[in-house]
Design a protein around this motif. Structure first.
Motif, PDB file in Angstrom:
ATOM      1  N   UNK A  63       0.833  -1.195   0.000  1.00  0.00           N
ATOM      2  CA  UNK A  63       0.000   0.000   0.000  1.00  0.00           C
ATOM      3  C   UNK A  63       0.872   1.250   0.000  1.00  0.00           C
ATOM      4  N   UNK A  64       1.947   1.228   0.764  1.00  0.00           N
ATOM      5  CA  UNK A  64       2.874   2.354   0.808  1.00  0.00           C
ATOM      6  C   UNK A  64       3.446   2.621  -0.577  1.00  0.00           C
ATOM      7  N   UNK A  65       3.895   1.588  -1.258  1.00  0.00           N
ATOM      8  CA  UNK A  65       4.479   1.743  -2.588  1.00  0.00           C
ATOM      9  C   UNK A  65       3.448   2.199  -3.619  1.00  0.00           C
ATOM     10  N   UNK A  66       2.249   1.633  -3.564  1.00  0.00           N
ATOM     11  CA  UNK A  66       1.211   1.966  -4.540  1.00  0.00           C
ATOM     12  C   UNK A  66       0.665   3.376  -4.338  1.00  0.00           C
ATOM     13  N   UNK A  67       0.618   3.830  -3.085  1.00  0.00           N
ATOM     14  CA  UNK A  67       0.020   5.125  -2.770  1.00  0.00           C
ATOM     15  C   UNK A  67       1.034   6.260  -2.659  1.00  0.00           C
ATOM     16  N   UNK A  68       2.304   5.906  -2.455  1.00  0.00           N
ATOM     17  CA  UNK A  68       3.315   6.932  -2.246  1.00  0.00           C
ATOM     18  C   UNK A  68       3.311   7.492  -0.833  1.00  0.00           C
ATOM     19  N   UNK A  69       2.611   6.815   0.059  1.00  0.00           N
ATOM     20  CA  UNK A  69       2.540   7.240   1.461  1.00  0.00           C
ATOM     21  C   UNK A  69       3.636   6.507   2.234  1.00  0.00           C
ATOM     22  N   UNK A  70       4.430   7.235   3.021  1.00  0.00           N
ATOM     23  CA  UNK A  70       5.499   6.578   3.775  1.00  0.00           C
ATOM     24  C   UNK A  70       4.958   5.495   4.721  1.00  0.00           C
ATOM     25  N   UNK A  71       5.747   4.446   4.882  1.00  0.00           N
ATOM     26  CA  UNK A  71       5.368   3.359   5.800  1.00  0.00           C
ATOM     27  C   UNK A  71       5.130   3.899   7.206  1.00  0.00           C
ATOM     28  N   UNK A  72       5.908   4.888   7.622  1.00  0.00           N
ATOM     29  CA  UNK A  72       5.748   5.446   8.969  1.00  0.00           C
ATOM     30  C   UNK A  72       4.353   6.056   9.146  1.00  0.00           C
ATOM     31  N   UNK A  73       3.848   6.685   8.106  1.00  0.00           N
ATOM     32  CA  UNK A  73       2.500   7.267   8.177  1.00  0.00           C
ATOM     33  C   UNK A  73       1.455   6.165   8.292  1.00  0.00           C
TER      34      UNK A  73
END
Length: 108
Positions: free
Chosen positions: A25-35
Motif C-alpha cells: 500500500x505504501x508503494x502503490x500510494x506513495x505514502x510513507x510506511x511510517x505514516x
C-alpha cells in the motif's frame, strides 16, 4: 456509511481483499510506511489528501470508500473506459482478456 472509527479497519480490509501488505500500500500510494504505521498503531484517522492517495492506489473514489455496498460504487473514468473497451470485444476476446487479468492478479 463508514464511521470515522471504521476508516482504519476499512483500509485494512481493502488491503486484505487485494492480498496487499502495508508495504505494498505504501508503494502503490506513495505514502510513507511510517505514516501508515501511525494510522494503524495509533488509530489516527488519515487526512483527506492521504485518504485520496489510498483510494487512488486501490483504484476507487472517496465516494466508493465510504459506500455501504459495492452497488453504490461510482466508477472512475478509467474503469468506465475499460468496460466500454471490454464491451467491444467478441466472446473469445473477452475470455482471453479475463484470463490475462486473472494471470496478472496471480503474479501480484
Amino acid at each position: 456509511m463508514i464511521r470515522d472509527t471504521d476508516v482504519i479497519q476499512h483500509i485494512q480490509d481493502l488491503c486484505n481483499k487485494r492480498g496487499w501488505t502495508s508495504y505494498r500500500l505504501s508503494k502503490e500510494s506513495g505514502i510513507p510506511m511510517s505514516t501508515l504505521s501511525n494510522m494503524t498503531l495509533r488509530t489516527t484517522i488519515p487526512s483527506i489528501p492521504t485518504l485520496q492517495k489510498i483510494c487512488d492506489a486501490f483504484g476507487i473514489t472517496l465516494s466508493d470508500f465510504f459506500a455501504d455496498e459495492i452497488n453504490e460504487m461510482h466508477l472512475t473514468k478509467q474503469q468506465i473506459q475499460l468496460l466500454k473497451n471490454y464491451g467491444q470485444l467478441n466472446s473469445e476476446e473477452r475470455r482471453l482478456a479475463t484470463a490475462y487479468i486473472l494471470g496478472l492478479l496471480k503474479q501480484l
